[in-house]
Design an enzyme around this catalytic site. Structure first.
Site, PDB file in Angstrom:
ATOM      1  N   LYS A 290      -7.773  17.993 -30.711  1.00  0.00           N
ATOM      2  CA  LYS A 290      -8.668  19.039 -31.212  1.00  0.00           C
ATOM      3  C   LYS A 290      -9.969  18.430 -31.731  1.00  0.00           C
ATOM      4  O   LYS A 290     -11.059  18.901 -31.418  1.00  0.00           O
ATOM      5  CB  LYS A 290      -7.984  19.853 -32.308  1.00  0.00           C
ATOM      6  CG  LYS A 290      -8.829  20.998 -32.847  1.00  0.00           C
ATOM      7  CD  LYS A 290      -8.096  21.810 -33.914  1.00  0.00           C
ATOM      8  CE  LYS A 290      -7.019  22.653 -33.317  1.00  0.00           C
ATOM      9  NZ  LYS A 290      -6.392  23.575 -34.297  1.00  0.00           N
ATOM     10  N   GLU A 296      -4.015   7.533 -32.568  1.00  0.00           N
ATOM     11  CA  GLU A 296      -3.156   7.123 -31.464  1.00  0.00           C
ATOM     12  C   GLU A 296      -3.671   7.668 -30.133  1.00  0.00           C
ATOM     13  O   GLU A 296      -3.714   6.950 -29.119  1.00  0.00           O
ATOM     14  CB  GLU A 296      -1.719   7.619 -31.694  1.00  0.00           C
ATOM     15  CG  GLU A 296      -1.087   7.142 -32.985  1.00  0.00           C
ATOM     16  CD  GLU A 296      -1.202   8.153 -34.099  1.00  0.00           C
ATOM     17  OE1 GLU A 296      -0.286   8.222 -34.919  1.00  0.00           O
ATOM     18  OE2 GLU A 296      -2.229   8.879 -34.147  1.00  0.00           O
ATOM     19  N   GLY A 357      -0.691  22.775 -33.973  1.00  0.00           N
ATOM     20  CA  GLY A 357      -0.324  21.829 -32.928  1.00  0.00           C
ATOM     21  C   GLY A 357       1.064  22.050 -32.366  1.00  0.00           C
ATOM     22  O   GLY A 357       1.273  22.037 -31.146  1.00  0.00           O
ATOM     23  N   ARG A 358       2.050  22.264 -33.247  1.00  0.00           N
ATOM     24  CA  ARG A 358       3.423  22.423 -32.782  1.00  0.00           C
ATOM     25  C   ARG A 358       3.667  23.778 -32.117  1.00  0.00           C
ATOM     26  O   ARG A 358       4.719  23.997 -31.519  1.00  0.00           O
ATOM     27  CB  ARG A 358       4.388  22.214 -33.939  1.00  0.00           C
ATOM     28  CG  ARG A 358       4.136  23.103 -35.152  1.00  0.00           C
ATOM     29  CD  ARG A 358       4.926  22.591 -36.355  1.00  0.00           C
ATOM     30  NE  ARG A 358       4.619  23.294 -37.591  1.00  0.00           N
ATOM     31  CZ  ARG A 358       3.599  23.012 -38.378  1.00  0.00           C
ATOM     32  NH1 ARG A 358       2.739  22.055 -38.027  1.00  0.00           N
ATOM     33  NH2 ARG A 358       3.400  23.673 -39.507  1.00  0.00           N
ATOM     34  N   GLU A 444       8.608  20.182 -39.214  1.00  0.00           N
ATOM     35  CA  GLU A 444       7.231  20.074 -39.682  1.00  0.00           C
ATOM     36  C   GLU A 444       6.773  21.363 -40.343  1.00  0.00           C
ATOM     37  O   GLU A 444       5.910  21.354 -41.223  1.00  0.00           O
ATOM     38  CB  GLU A 444       6.306  19.720 -38.516  1.00  0.00           C
ATOM     39  CG  GLU A 444       4.915  19.269 -38.955  1.00  0.00           C
ATOM     40  CD  GLU A 444       4.104  18.667 -37.825  1.00  0.00           C
ATOM     41  OE1 GLU A 444       4.043  17.429 -37.718  1.00  0.00           O
ATOM     42  OE2 GLU A 444       3.547  19.450 -37.032  1.00  0.00           O
ATOM     43  N   HIS A 475      30.300  13.684 -25.998  1.00  0.00           N
ATOM     44  CA  HIS A 475      30.737  12.292 -25.973  1.00  0.00           C
ATOM     45  C   HIS A 475      29.872  11.425 -26.885  1.00  0.00           C
ATOM     46  O   HIS A 475      29.852  10.201 -26.747  1.00  0.00           O
ATOM     47  CB  HIS A 475      30.701  11.772 -24.538  1.00  0.00           C
ATOM     48  CG  HIS A 475      31.640  12.503 -23.629  1.00  0.00           C
ATOM     49  ND1 HIS A 475      32.954  12.133 -23.450  1.00  0.00           N
ATOM     50  CD2 HIS A 475      31.459  13.612 -22.874  1.00  0.00           C
ATOM     51  CE1 HIS A 475      33.539  12.962 -22.610  1.00  0.00           C
ATOM     52  NE2 HIS A 475      32.655  13.873 -22.243  1.00  0.00           N
ATOM     53  N   LYS A 600      -0.366   8.256 -42.643  1.00  0.00           N
ATOM     54  CA  LYS A 600      -1.524   7.918 -41.805  1.00  0.00           C
ATOM     55  C   LYS A 600      -2.649   7.318 -42.641  1.00  0.00           C
ATOM     56  O   LYS A 600      -3.352   6.402 -42.189  1.00  0.00           O
ATOM     57  CB  LYS A 600      -2.012   9.172 -41.068  1.00  0.00           C
ATOM     58  CG  LYS A 600      -1.033   9.700 -40.039  1.00  0.00           C
ATOM     59  CD  LYS A 600      -1.666  10.650 -39.055  1.00  0.00           C
ATOM     60  CE  LYS A 600      -2.122  11.929 -39.664  1.00  0.00           C
ATOM     61  NZ  LYS A 600      -2.598  12.905 -38.660  1.00  0.00           N
TER      62      LYS A 600
END
Length: 642
Positions: A290, A296, A357-358, A444, A475, A600
């Protein structure tokens, strides 16, 4: 453009037919709760006049103020705490007994159907540790905290993300052309929807040019590889949808000869794996940020840009501006930074601050890379499925409303039963990335310590979400679920397989083998196996304690017709809205995420230290300004020269 949605929402009347008709007299029911220390009773008011029957949202007016109680300030909260103690202590309320009550089980099922094609979503929550009275208390709790008003505010575009001063309108991304959003938001509804469809039209046009070969790379080759660079919601949601559609017949046909890769982790291993075997001449890069400042993402973007320029230089193309123009596009709102990176502003796709964002997979963040891979037509089916579930969430009666029921059960299990984890168990390999996406959506959003007014919560909000496709998870961690900690679970299954296989001579098809486990596991968790059962089976005495299953482990089962693009959209919206429901009940802000910031900020300080120690004079090499533990680890890391 996308065709209009034709499906009609129909809800199962089974549960509602057993309840008083609207307008009936208020009734009281005395519920007696006993535990080992004391006996007490309370009056539960079950009022049909207060039953939350999913009232239609009123148009948004900016000066409307809603006053509601916090959940822990209501009498229903205390009553639910008492009910939870009774559930935990009374053997008569063990799930093996509750599940033997056919009338109870029939009342704890909700169905959402589409008249157009007959597809269904059935939610069976009869294996949850609830009774009809407990569910009524949960609905009354929702009433007391103003849930319907909060939901309507979200629908209409009120700025319910109060800490950031933003609306929450990811559902607007799914509204089809012709949808009259101005009925909900007279001031800005038309403008918002026009902007949404302007971007969608731009995605459709660009996708058509790339997929048809009209837009080619710098060498003249067709662009068949897509690298989507982004992190968090820019990666988890789109990747979940991409994996879910890989084996779908329509989507896989549209994706033939193409490759979509998501580059999220700044770890160079991720870059190496993503670009391995790719021809830069056939690769289109999408940078998703954005602000165009995410550390990153931008480091990965610069790394991939260098790979692109170096790779094309090796093929005799040296015009960097031309390469970037044809091979790199952006999903961003930072126009000047996008241009500075060399990207043609015509190849910038925007979104809005009301898209978290999510929750952004239905924006250009997800729809652009997914349309390039699977076609815009397939992604329209996905958006229409999400919109279909949006309408169900906003309009269906609460007692038949699948996201609402899941959210209320989440509150019950977390806040009252004290279960801190929740398992997402999709019986479809196509949904292998679904738990990871919902993990972000939910944790979040609802992992908060304070209410929306800033006061500290007197209870813990949010759960630890995890999961794995069945039968793989059986399993792995089902051992703990059956005989260790109690972990409420959502089982998700499908009536049709994306790739059906049936071998001659086998008792059942591959999909039936899978679904045998889908139906069996919830019962195994609920009923368990007692010592007397083992004695009756002749189990050796020494091994009996190891084979006892306590049971009484809650779960819900959701059975859907099929997992195509429309179904993937429905599933996404169900769990997005479930998260909002829990946040509304807890009176927290599910739409900010300040918890991700502190680490961060501290990383910036570490980054500077690494730069100074490696690249400046000896005067700057000494590690300083950190606690002794971190300093020791940093010095060890820096002393390793490889």
């Amino acid at each position: 453009s996308c065709p209009p949605i034709k499906e009609k929402i129909q809800s199962s009347p089974a549960a509602s037919e057993q309840r008083p008709a609207a307008g009936s007299m208020q009734r009281c029911q005395r519920v007696r709760l006993n535990n080992s220390r004391r006996c007490f009773s309370f009056i539960v008011l079950l009022s049909a006049s207060r039953q939350l029957k999913g009232a239609i949202a009123t148009p948004f007016t900016s000066n409307r103020k809603m006053i509601s109680l916090k959940c822990n300030e209501t009498p229903q909260f205390l009553a639910l705490q008492s009910a939870a103690e009774q559930i935990k202590s009374d053997d008569k309320l063990h799930l093996k007994n509750l599940c033997s009550d056919a009338a109870r089980c029939a009342g704890l099922v909700a169905t959402h159907s589409n008249a157009e094609d007959g597809r269904k979503i059935i939610l069976d929550y009869s294996r949850q540790q609830v009774t009809g009275e407990i569910m009524e208390l949960l609905f009354d709790l929702a009433d007391k905290v103003g849930f319907v008003d909060k939901r309507n505010d979200m629908r209409c575009g009120a700025k319910i993300n109060s800490t950031e001063g933003r609306s929450v309108l990811h559902h607007a991304l799914r509204m089809p052309k012709g949808y009259d959003f101005s009925l909900r938001n007279p001031e800005e509804g038309k403008k918002i929807l026009d902007e949404v469809h302007n971007v969608r039209d731009k995605i459709e046009a660009f996708t058509r040019r790339v997929r048809s070969g009209e837009h080619k790379g710098a060498t003249g080759k067709q662009l068949k590889n897509i690298i989507a660079i982004g992190i968090g919601g820019s990666q988890l949601g789109p990747e979940f949808v991409s994996e879910a559609l890989r084996a779908d017949a329509k989507a896989s046909e549209a994706a033939k000869g193409r490759k979509l890769c998501f580059l999220a982790n700044v770890d160079p291993i991720d870059f190496s794996i993503c670009t391995s075997g790719m021809d830069p001449a056939e690769t289109l890069i999408i940078i998703i940020s954005k602000t165009f400042t995410t550390a990153e993402t931008m480091l990965n973007a610069r790394t991939t840009k260098k790979w692109l320029l170096d790779g094309l230089a090796a093929q005799g193309v040296f015009d960097a501006d031309e390469i970037v123009k044809k091979h790199i596009v952006a999903v961003s709102t930072a126009r000047e930074k996008v241009i500075a990176f060399g990207i043609d502003p015509a190849n910038m796709f925007g979104f809005w601050d009301w898209v978290g964002g999510r929750f952004s997979v239905c924006s250009a963040v997800g729809i652009l890379p997914l349309s390039l891979q699977y076609s815009y037509e397939v992604m329209c089916d996905f958006l229409n499925g999400a919109h279909n579930m949006d309408e169900h969430f906003f309009d269906a009666p609460l007692r038949e409303n699948i996201p609402v029921l899941l959210g209320l059960l989440g509150v019950w299990n977390s806040s009252f039963m004290g279960y801190s984890c929740r398992a997402l168990l999709p019986y479809s390999q196509a949904l292998k990335r679904f738990p990871a996406h919902i993990q972000q959506v939910d944790m979040e959003s609802n992992g908060k310590r304070v209410a929306i007014d800033g006061t500290v919560l007197p209870f813990q909000a949010g759960e630890v979400d995890f999961g794995e496709p069945g039968t793989n998870g059986q399993h792995s961690f089902y051992q703990l679920m059956h005989q260790g900690r109690v972990v409420p679970a959502d089982f998700i299954g499908f009536m049709e397989s994306q790739t059906p296989i049936e071998l001659a001579g086998e008792d059942v098809s591959n999909h039936d083998e899978l679904m045998s486990n889908f139906f069996a596991q919830p019962d195994a968790l609920a009923y368990g196996k007692s010592l007397s059962d083992l004695i009756g089976e002749g189990e050796p005495e020494a091994i009996r304690p190891h084979k006892v299953f306590g049971g009484n482990r809650p779960s819900s089962s959701m059975l859907m017709t099929k997992l195509d693009a429309f179904g993937v959209g429905q599933l996404l919206a169900i769990y997005e809205h479930r998260t909002a429901v829990q946040g509304f009940i807890w009176s927290i802000n599910s739409f900010d995420q300040y918890g991700v910031e502190l680490g961060k900020i501290l990383a910036n300080k570490v980054r500077k230290q690494l730069h100074d120690s490696r690249k400046l004079s000896d005067d700057f090499k000494k590690v300083q300004g950190f606690n002794s533990s971190t300093s020791c680890l940093l010095e060890t890391y820096l002393s390793h020269s490889k």
